[in-house]
Design an enzyme around this catalytic site. Structure first.
Site, PDB file in Angstrom:
ATOM      1  N   ASN A   1       0.824  -1.208   0.000  1.00 36.15           N
ATOM      2  CA  ASN A   1       0.000   0.000   0.000  1.00 36.15           C
ATOM      3  C   ASN A   1       0.860   1.260   0.000  1.00 36.15           C
ATOM      4  OD1 ASN A   1      -2.679  -0.742  -0.184  1.00 36.15           O
ATOM      5  ND2 ASN A   1      -2.889  -1.142   1.990  1.00 36.15           N
TER       6      ASN A   1
ATOM      7  N   ASP B   1      -6.108  -2.387  -3.169  1.00 35.58           N
ATOM      8  CA  ASP B   1      -7.444  -2.949  -3.416  1.00 35.58           C
ATOM      9  C   ASP B   1      -7.427  -3.867  -4.638  1.00 35.58           C
ATOM     10  OD1 ASP B   1      -8.379  -1.547  -1.262  1.00 35.58           O
ATOM     11  OD2 ASP B   1      -9.310   0.055  -2.448  1.00 35.58           O
TER      12      ASP B   1
ATOM     13  N   GLU C   1      -6.777  -7.510   4.817  1.00 35.97           N
ATOM     14  CA  GLU C   1      -6.109  -8.380   3.851  1.00 35.97           C
ATOM     15  C   GLU C   1      -6.181  -9.851   4.262  1.00 35.97           C
ATOM     16  OE1 GLU C   1      -2.864  -6.798   6.663  1.00 35.97           O
ATOM     17  OE2 GLU C   1      -4.757  -6.141   5.777  1.00 35.97           O
TER      18      GLU C   1
END
Length: 529
Positions: free
Chosen positions: A415, A424, A450
């Site tokens: 991320n 995503d 996650e």
């Protein structure tokens, strides 16, 4: 013609191309010749079953030898065996009674005559073909495979069904002729290839039609966020590979959407009708008020003119009385109109409140969705339903259920490096690969962030580890593409078995502990807990 075709489907396609290139009509005879030319095989002559059965019915049964010959003849015909028929005829002619000579004596028996005892015993098909007999258990298993698949592959093909039923009957005979069985299997496989292609085409067309319906409903409801979310989730749920469990879940979700949408539509229509009635009544009362106001104005004007003409108090008294009565009537009418309009306003407020309540309820329904809108897999609520369903089934059937808890490795770094949108997309990529890699009976859901949970019914912990490790290999083989950059996504997993009368939360905690062991051991690993 390019690389040689290997499967019946490929051979059939090459045969069609060959006919088109030669500009030959696709008749059964032309296609059969082209098929065998592509396959490099010789066309097999059709077995005249009906004609041979007619011959068998006409055979005499006056002597024991004739009865025995007719029984062996029928047996060879039932096996579709030219070799058995040939051997039977040779034996019969070699041991037939000698013809009577013209002088009343007997013609000499040929020196090569076969002894009578040889004709009394049926010929072994395996001896005639020079091949080993087929094991009965293998023949029965093959018959079961064909029999079980017939309702699916031959639902719309009567000829394929007849061929399959005939093949099943032949496989269940005590003995088989290898060449005949090979020919019957080849014919059935050739016909089956077309049936399977047609069934696949029908399945893809139905899925495409279902997706088109979902997208159409989504397109005509731009002002309904809840419905749009449901439709997008249904489109994802209808993506292959499908299983009976996924179809049952899709049906239940679609039913919920239809019922909820029907309720919302009915309540909205009621509210809109009430608003229309309120507005119509308001306009009617307003028109009536305008008319009555004009009438009262005329009366007051007449009273004013009468007062101007009055010369004494006696003349004024009736005019004043009429003016007072007119004013009271005007006040009463005005109050009635005010009361009616106030009631209409209250009804309009209630209708507006109902519409607002309905909108809030639709917004809250998003929380009841059983699938994660980002990845398309189950959410926590859907996972709970799947776990409850599989545990109940395991209790009924006495089977085992395992779960695997997956956690994406180094997700925070992904991320931070590529951005949250890439994160995503990575989760969606993992879910897509999992749907293709897992077995049809397995179910995957997003547990949070996650983390994912896989429910593996009728599975031992060792088998569950193998399933999850295969998913790891498939994920490594299909790299995640972010822009022009390929990213390897890995996960660590913990696997455990659901114990009888154990809370699901306890099993998840055990799988979670095993997952952290896998991370400490170096990540991209699977541990049992």
């Amino acid at each position: 013609m390019g690389s040689p075709a290997s499967t019946p489907q490929e051979i059939a396609r090459e045969a069609v191309r060959l006919l088109a290139a030669r500009r030959l009509p696709p008749t059964p005879e032309n296609f059969q010749a082209a098929y065998h030319e592509v396959a490099g095989t010789r066309p097999l002559q059709p077995f005249p079953l009906a004609q041979l059965r007619q011959i068998a019915q006409a055979l005499p049964e006056r002597t024991p030898a004739q009865v025995r010959f007719k029984a062996l003849f029928n047996k060879a015909v039932a096996r579709h065996s030219w070799d058995d028929l040939e051997k039977l005829l040779v034996q019969h002619l070699g041991t037939a009674p000698a013809a009577t000579a013209p002088d009343g004596g007997a013609s000499p028996t040929p020196a090569a005559a076969v002894p009578a005892c040889a004709a009394a015993q049926p010929a072994s098909p395996s001896d005639a073909a020079g091949e080993a007999p087929i094991a009965p258990e293998i023949a029965e298993q093959a018959a079961r495979v064909v029999d079980v698949a017939l309702p699916l592959v031959a639902a719309d093909d009567a000829r394929l069904r007849e061929m399959g039923e005939e093949l099943v009957r032949y496989l269940r005979l005590p003995q088989h002729h290898a060449a005949t069985l090979k020919r019957m299997l080849a014919d059935y496989a050739w016909r089956l290839s077309f049936g399977v292609d047609e069934q696949l085409g029908v399945r893809q067309a139905l899925l495409g039609l279902l997706k088109q319906v979902f997208e159409h409903i989504d397109a005509i409801s731009p002002d309904n966020p809840w419905l749009r979310q449901q439709m997008q989730a249904l489109v994802q749920a209808a993506e292959p590979p499908l299983s009976q469990r996924r179809l049952e879940d899709l049906q239940a979700r679609l039913k919920d959407v239809i019922v909820k949408q029907a309720e919302a539509r009915e309540q909205t229509l009621r509210a809109q009708e009430l608003m229309r009635q309120t507005l119509a009544t308001f306009l009617e009362r307003l028109a009536q008020t305008t008319v009555s106001t004009g009438q009262y104005h005329a009366k007051f004007e007449a009273c004013a003119q009468a007062l101007e003409r009055a010369e004494s108090l006696a003349d004024m008294a009736p005019v004043v009385q009429e003016a007072i009565q007119t004013a009271r009537a005007f006040a009463a009418d005005t109050q009635r109109v005010v009361d009616e309009l106030t009631d209409l306003r209250d009804r309009a407020d209630r209708a507006e409140a109902e519409v607002q309540r309905l909108r809030r309820e639709l917004d809250q329904m998003a929380e009841l969705v059983t699938h994660d809108l980002l990845t398309g897999v189950l959410n926590r609520k859907g996972l709970q339903s799947a776990l409850d369903r599989e545990t109940r089934r395991a209790e009924r059937t006495g089977t085992r259920v395992c779960i695997a808890l997956l956690d994406v490795d180094d997700f925070k770094r992904l991320n931070d490096t590529l951005g949250h949108l890439a994160g995503d997309a990575a989760l969606k990529h993992l879910a897509d690969v999992a749907r293709r890699s897992l077995r049809p009976q397995d179910t995957i859901g997003r547990y949070g962030g996650e983390e994912f949970i896989i429910v593996l019914p009728d599975t031992t912990p060792e088998e569950a580890c193998g399933v999850v490790q295969r998913l790891q290999r498939d994920l490594s083989a299909h790299l995640f593409l972010q822009g022009e950059q390929q990213v390897l996504i890995t996960f660590s997993a913990g696997v455990t078995e659901l114990r009888r009368d154990e809370p699901v939360e306890a099993a998840i905690a055990r799988a979670d502990a095993a997952m952290y062991k896998a991370k400490r051991a170096g990540k991209n690993r699977v541990m049992q807990g």
